[in-house]
Design an enzyme around this catalytic site. Structure first.
Site, mmCIF file in Angstrom:
data_model
loop_
_atom_site.group_PDB
_atom_site.id
_atom_site.type_symbol
_atom_site.label_atom_id
_atom_site.label_comp_id
_atom_site.label_asym_id
_atom_site.label_seq_id
_atom_site.Cartn_x
_atom_site.Cartn_y
_atom_site.Cartn_z
ATOM 1 N N ASN A 121 0.370 -18.085 23.531
ATOM 2 C CA ASN A 121 0.237 -17.572 24.898
ATOM 3 C C ASN A 121 -0.098 -16.089 24.825
ATOM 4 O OD1 ASN A 121 0.591 -17.424 27.815
ATOM 5 N ND2 ASN A 121 2.521 -16.354 27.398
ATOM 6 N N HIS B 230 0.297 -12.558 26.773
ATOM 7 C CA HIS B 230 1.121 -11.926 27.814
ATOM 8 C C HIS B 230 0.668 -10.473 27.967
ATOM 9 C CE1 HIS B 230 4.583 -11.500 30.406
ATOM 10 N NE2 HIS B 230 4.808 -10.338 29.834
ATOM 11 N N SER C 49 0.475 -8.934 24.180
ATOM 12 C CA SER C 49 1.204 -9.659 23.133
ATOM 13 C C SER C 49 0.687 -11.088 23.089
ATOM 14 C CB SER C 49 2.709 -9.732 23.461
ATOM 15 O OG SER C 49 3.262 -8.457 23.617
ATOM 16 N N ASP D 89 7.986 -16.829 27.321
ATOM 17 C CA ASP D 89 7.756 -15.550 26.625
ATOM 18 C C ASP D 89 8.750 -15.213 25.512
ATOM 19 O OD1 ASP D 89 5.615 -15.163 28.380
ATOM 20 O OD2 ASP D 89 6.875 -14.116 29.828
#
Ligand code: GAR
Length: 200
Positions: A102, A104, A136, A145
């Site tokens: 992912n 972020h 990130s 997260d």
């Protein structure tokens, strides 16, 4: 390497992946998935002749169970969450352990978690008066997260006058960092060593 990209909105990171010279002849985006029935990122998929699907239990959507079969049949090696705002079900995480990333728009583990997405992140960073922010990329686990961080890049924001300025600076970094990390996955150069994710 075959990948899929999960999106919820604009799709500028999807576009960056498709435009990236680093990924040419190395990575193919096999499909785009969204929790929405339609979103601007689907238009990017359409323009690039990439299949796109809405996920969930709505009409014309595919279920997460069917998603797993589809990903397996397409030999997908990496799932990229690029602005995807929903939690990934545990069953998908179990099947694709350490193969879901992912992006972020802040320096985790700060400014993350449920409800921290898009401009909300940049507003929180702005109010904190932090002097650096950044992007990130992390492995996805069962909560928002919190997975191990794969790569980060920071940017000076000491002179910004609005959250939007932070968003613009961070987005530029995202568009470079995400294709870079995907190319390292494709090369088999991302390892977990001594509890840390290492780009070798
Ligand atoms: C990106 O800034 C991404 O980092 C963020 O949403 C934006 C999507 O933009 N993701 C999150 O906030 C996840 N918590 P895009 O649709 O133009 O790629």
């Amino acid at each position: 390497m075959n990948i899929v990209v999960f999106v919820s909105g604009r799709g500028s990171n999807l576009q960056a992946i498709l435009n990236s010279d680093l990924l040419k002849n190395k990575v193919e985006v096999k499909a785009v998935f969204s929790d929405k029935t339609d979103c601007p990122a689907f238009e990017i998929a359409r323009q690039n002749s990439i299949k796109y699907y809405s996920l969930g239990d709505k009409e014309n959507s595919i279920s997460y169970n069917d998603l797993i079969s589809l990903l397996e049949s397409q030999k997908i090696e990496l799932i990229v969450l690029a602005g995807f705002l929903k939690l990934i079900p545990d069953a998908v995480i179990a099947k694709f352990k350490n193969r879901i990333i992912n992006i972020h728009p802040a320096l985790l583990p700060s400014f993350g978690g449920k409800g921290m997405y898009g401009m909300k992140v940049h507003e929180a960073v702005f109010k904190s008066s932090a002097k650096v922010s950044g992007a990130s990329i992390h492995l996805v686990d069962e909560t928002y997260d919190t997975g191990k961080i794969v790569a980060q890049q920071c940017v000076d924001i000491s002179d910004v006058t609005s959250p939007m300025e932070i968003a613009e600076r961070v987005l530029k970094i995202e568009h470079m960092l995400l294709p870079y990390v995907i190319s390292k996955f494709a090369d088999g150069n991302i390892k977990i060593i001594n509890e840390r994710v290492v780009i070798v």
